[in-house]
Design a protein around this motif. Structure first.
Motif, short mmCIF file in Angstrom:
data_model
loop_
_atom_site.label_atom_id
_atom_site.label_comp_id
_atom_site.label_asym_id
_atom_site.label_seq_id
_atom_site.Cartn_x
_atom_site.Cartn_y
_atom_site.Cartn_z
N LEU A 233 0.83 -1.20 0.00
CA LEU A 233 0.00 0.00 0.00
C LEU A 233 0.87 1.24 0.00
O LEU A 233 1.92 1.29 0.65
N TYR A 234 0.39 2.24 -0.73
CA TYR A 234 1.08 3.51 -0.88
C TYR A 234 0.19 4.62 -0.33
O TYR A 234 -1.04 4.58 -0.50
N ASP A 235 0.78 5.62 0.29
CA ASP A 235 0.03 6.73 0.89
C ASP A 235 -0.96 7.34 -0.10
O ASP A 235 -0.58 7.69 -1.22
N SER A 236 -2.19 7.50 0.34
CA SER A 236 -3.24 8.01 -0.55
C SER A 236 -3.69 9.41 -0.13
O SER A 236 -3.82 9.71 1.05
N GLU A 237 -3.96 10.23 -1.14
CA GLU A 237 -4.59 11.53 -0.94
C GLU A 237 -5.98 11.56 -1.56
O GLU A 237 -6.58 12.63 -1.70
N LEU A 238 -6.50 10.41 -1.95
CA LEU A 238 -7.77 10.32 -2.66
C LEU A 238 -8.84 9.68 -1.78
O LEU A 238 -8.58 8.69 -1.10
N ASP A 239 -10.05 10.22 -1.84
CA ASP A 239 -11.17 9.64 -1.12
C ASP A 239 -11.47 8.23 -1.62
O ASP A 239 -11.99 7.40 -0.87
N ALA A 240 -11.16 7.97 -2.88
CA ALA A 240 -11.46 6.66 -3.46
C ALA A 240 -10.59 5.55 -2.86
O ALA A 240 -10.94 4.37 -2.95
N TYR A 241 -9.47 5.93 -2.26
CA TYR A 241 -8.57 4.93 -1.66
C TYR A 241 -8.20 5.37 -0.25
O TYR A 241 -7.05 5.71 0.04
N PRO A 242 -9.18 5.36 0.66
CA PRO A 242 -8.91 5.85 2.03
C PRO A 242 -7.92 4.98 2.80
O PRO A 242 -7.28 5.46 3.74
N ASP A 243 -7.78 3.72 2.40
CA ASP A 243 -6.89 2.80 3.12
C ASP A 243 -5.55 2.63 2.42
O ASP A 243 -4.77 1.76 2.81
N GLY A 244 -5.28 3.45 1.43
CA GLY A 244 -4.02 3.36 0.72
C GLY A 244 -4.20 2.90 -0.73
O GLY A 244 -5.17 2.21 -1.07
N ILE A 245 -3.28 3.30 -1.58
CA ILE A 245 -3.30 2.92 -2.98
C ILE A 245 -2.55 1.59 -3.13
O ILE A 245 -1.39 1.48 -2.75
N PRO A 246 -3.22 0.56 -3.68
CA PRO A 246 -2.55 -0.74 -3.78
C PRO A 246 -1.60 -0.81 -4.97
O PRO A 246 -1.85 -0.24 -6.03
N ILE A 247 -0.48 -1.49 -4.76
CA ILE A 247 0.47 -1.81 -5.83
C ILE A 247 0.60 -3.33 -5.83
O ILE A 247 0.99 -3.92 -4.82
N ARG A 248 0.27 -3.95 -6.96
CA ARG A 248 0.24 -5.41 -7.03
C ARG A 248 1.20 -5.92 -8.10
O ARG A 248 1.38 -5.28 -9.14
N ALA A 249 1.76 -7.06 -7.83
CA ALA A 249 2.66 -7.68 -8.81
C ALA A 249 2.68 -9.19 -8.61
O ALA A 249 2.49 -9.69 -7.49
N THR A 250 2.90 -9.88 -9.69
CA THR A 250 3.14 -11.33 -9.67
C THR A 250 4.45 -11.59 -10.38
O THR A 250 4.66 -11.09 -11.50
N ILE A 251 5.32 -12.34 -9.74
CA ILE A 251 6.60 -12.70 -10.35
C ILE A 251 6.65 -14.21 -10.51
O ILE A 251 6.37 -14.96 -9.57
N GLU A 252 7.01 -14.65 -11.70
CA GLU A 252 7.20 -16.08 -11.97
C GLU A 252 8.62 -16.29 -12.46
O GLU A 252 9.05 -15.65 -13.43
N VAL A 253 9.34 -17.16 -11.80
CA VAL A 253 10.72 -17.48 -12.16
C VAL A 253 10.75 -18.89 -12.73
O VAL A 253 10.29 -19.84 -12.08
N ASP A 254 11.28 -19.02 -13.94
CA ASP A 254 11.45 -20.32 -14.57
C ASP A 254 12.93 -20.53 -14.82
O ASP A 254 13.46 -20.16 -15.88
N PRO A 255 13.65 -21.09 -13.85
CA PRO A 255 15.09 -21.25 -14.02
C PRO A 255 15.47 -22.23 -15.13
O PRO A 255 16.56 -22.11 -15.71
N ASP A 256 14.57 -23.16 -15.43
CA ASP A 256 14.87 -24.12 -16.50
C ASP A 256 14.90 -23.44 -17.86
O ASP A 256 15.77 -23.72 -18.70
N VAL A 260 12.28 -14.69 -16.43
CA VAL A 260 11.54 -14.08 -15.32
C VAL A 260 10.39 -13.29 -15.92
O VAL A 260 10.60 -12.47 -16.83
N THR A 261 9.19 -13.53 -15.43
CA THR A 261 8.01 -12.81 -15.92
C THR A 261 7.42 -12.00 -14.78
O THR A 261 7.21 -12.52 -13.67
N ILE A 262 7.17 -10.72 -15.04
CA ILE A 262 6.54 -9.83 -14.06
C ILE A 262 5.20 -9.39 -14.62
O ILE A 262 5.13 -8.77 -15.68
N ASP A 263 4.14 -9.72 -13.91
CA ASP A 263 2.78 -9.42 -14.36
C ASP A 263 2.22 -8.29 -13.50
O ASP A 263 2.03 -8.45 -12.29
N LEU A 264 1.94 -7.14 -14.12
CA LEU A 264 1.42 -5.96 -13.43
C LEU A 264 -0.01 -5.63 -13.85
O LEU A 264 -0.51 -4.56 -13.54
#
Length: 583
Positions: A233-256, A260-264
């Motif tokens: 969560l990131y500090d919010s100044e917006l009424d739409a996100y009173p509990d913080g602005i979310p930042i989401r990511a998924t990382i998949e590592v395939d060493p074989d 590396v895949t990053i899904d945003l």
């Protein structure tokens, strides 16, 4: 291969020196908030180790935009400028110049210099308008236009810039410095071609990319296989996100497969704020985080980037903006949060990988300052300060780096000279020191933040800064603790503190002060596992307090400042037992 790689890096260093020694504003000639690079005609980068990661991680988008827009209408002596977030640039304050380099009548290379300007024509005197609701509330946009033809300025473009910028002479001096960088690179590359031949250089560039890719595959092969998803969560100044602005990511590592895949794509839509990221800053953040984990032996260039796949969507705050979303703070704020967020996800995959969290947002001491010079009300000043660094995140085996700054700069951004700052603006730096107990506790401690007090010499000075990390300071990982929050205050004539909002826009009078308290980095590992002698050293240097040493680290010091081994071990065992009982 080694010789030619170093020759290309030497050319980039020559470009950097040209800009550094001739930049007019302090943000360039002392803080070095700029980067230089080059690509071949295939838009392949050779070395990105000499610039700010957020500047150079996707800098190939600039020559791509030139080639796509102008096609066959590119000639020797041309130079192009681009500060458009929708055409491959980072954000509008990064004035990016690109020169095609001709060899044998054909474009063989592109030289690129990207410099952060103190003023680019915003309605308010800043270059980071976090509260801008759309593109039209930001500064002057130069959407990949020709600024030189036949090695001469296109006067109409220069006139437009000077007419929109509050300090036109400062702008033009900085422009000449950026121009000097790309022209220096052009001359050096042409000389290199004369010595070795363009055929040999092209062969090297292709071979080097393949070598970098092999090194990346080898490094990825040593990572644990798996997939992880995480939200911060990131500090919010917006009424739409009173509990913080979310930042989401998924990382998949395939060493074989060596990927590396990053899904945003699961991130929120563009915000009515200037903190939306751009394609350039999103890609650069992902490449920075992954290459940090892969280690220093993997070359930072297009070849190694081939093994990192980034999935993003248009219209997302963490991804590509959809016009006319505001992006003037795209190199700070969410960008500064995304890099350590990704690095922390690697730390969760296996002990010894990744880092804790670093800062998000700029400290108040990195504000854009503006006003008029003493005794010269018709002579304005505008400059970006880079003072009071904020400490970096801890990682396995190492404490956080004091002058790390943020994930987007990773120590490459220097601190402005106090003496030069006081010469260039009518302000005085009354205090600049390490902020005690500001780094996150851990087996490896987050770098501390700083405390900085600034006052005007006379008259009024305006400070505009886009801070954050107040409600959500940098977190620790693997048992590490968070850093102290970031704060900015106005101190009135009586010395009373008045807390300012995270988007700072305040005018300080001659009897007042401006106080910035920057956060540190998060800790890595359990604080009770930290070497007691390192805790003692922190107390003696006043980086941490005696109370923190005992309460957080479980270290007992004698009156003479020596570690009491028996008392320390007893206290640590007690604290561990209390945890077990609580769990």
């Amino acid at each position: 291969m080694v010789v030619l790689h170093r020759r290309f890096e030497a050319i980039i260093r020559d470009m950097i020196n040209a800009l550094f020694k001739s930049g007019r504003s302090g943000v360039l000639n002392t803080a070095m908030d700029f980067s230089c690079s080059l690509t071949d005609d295939k838009f392949q980068t050779v070395s990105l180790t000499l610039g700010l990661p957020v500047h150079v991680g996707a800098i190939d988008l600039i020559p791509r935009a030139v080639a796509e827009k102008f096609g066959d209408d590119i000639r020797p002596g041309d130079c192009f400028v681009n500060n458009s977030s929708y055409l491959g640039n980072t954000h509008c304050a990064d004035f990016t110049v690109c020169t095609p380099v001709f060899v044998g009548g054909e474009v063989a290379f592109y030289t690129i210099a990207r410099a952060h300007l103190g003023d680019i024509g915003f309605p308010t005197p800043t270059t980071y308008s976090a509260r801008a609701r759309d593109l039209y509330e930001e500064g002057l946009t130069l959407p990949c236009v020709r600024i030189q033809r036949d090695y001469k300025d296109v006067p109409e473009v220069i006139d437009i810039c000077r007419a929109n910028i509050r300090v036109p002479d400062q702008f033009y001096g900085d422009y000449l410095a950026v121009l000097a960088a790309v022209r220096t690179g052009e001359a050096r590359l042409q000389a290199l071609c004369e010595k070795y031949g363009i055929g040999r250089l092209k062969s090297f560039l292709d071979s080097f990319q393949n070598y970098a890719e092999r090194m990346a595959v080898e490094a990825i092969g040593k990572l644990p296989k798996g997939r992880t998803t995480k939200e911060m969560l990131y500090d919010s100044e917006l009424d739409a996100y009173p509990d913080g602005i979310p930042i989401r990511a998924t990382i998949e590592v395939d060493p074989d497969a060596g990927n590396v895949t990053i899904d945003l794509r699961d991130n929120i839509d563009n915000l009515p704020l200037g903190i939306n990221m751009t394609e350039s800053t999103t890609l650069a953040s992902c490449m920075t985080a992954v290459l940090t984990v892969l280690g220093p032996d993997v070359p930072r260039c297009s070849g190694s980037f081939r093994r990192v796949k980034v999935l993003m969507r248009e219209g997302s705050a963490i991804g590509k903006p959809r016009f006319p979303a505001a992006t003037s703070a795209a190199t700070t704020n969410l960008c500064q949060a995304l890099v350590p967020h990704l690095q922390s996800m690697f730390a969760e995959m296996r002990d010894g990988l990744g880092t804790a969290y670093g800062t998000s947002g700029m400290p108040g001491s990195c504000a854009v300052v503006s006003g008029t010079h003493i005794g010269a009300p018709d002579r304005p000043f505008v400059n970006q300060l880079i003072l009071g660094h904020w400490g970096g995140p801890a990682l396995s085996g190492h404490d956080g780096w004091l002058t790390y700054g943020s994930g987007g700069s990773q120590g490459m951004l220097l601190q402005s000279s106090v003496e030069m700052v006081e010469q260039q603006q009518p302000i005085l730096i009354e205090k600049l020191e390490v902020r005690q107990d500001s780094g996150g506790a851990g087996q490896y401690e987050g770098g501390p933040g700083s405390e900085c007090i600034i006052r005007p010499r006379a008259g009024q000075v305006r400070f505009i800064a886009n801070t954050a990390a107040r409600a959500f300071p940098p977190e620790g990982v693997r048992g590490g603790q968070p850093a102290a929050p970031m704060y900015v205050y106005r101190l009135d004539a009586a010395g009373a503190q008045h807390l300012l909002p995270i988007s700072v826009d305040v005018t300080i009078g001659p009897e007042e002060r401006y106080l910035s308290q920057s956060c540190g980095g998060g800790g890595y590992g359990d604080p009770l596992d930290r070497d007691p002698e390192k805790v003692r050293a922190g107390v003696l240097s006043e980086r941490i307090s005696r109370g923190r040493a005992e309460q957080v680290y479980g270290v007992i010091l004698s009156d003479s400042g020596e570690v009491d081994p028996a008392a320390t071990e007893t206290l640590r065992q007690k604290r561990r037992a209390e945890r077990v009982a609580t769990a």
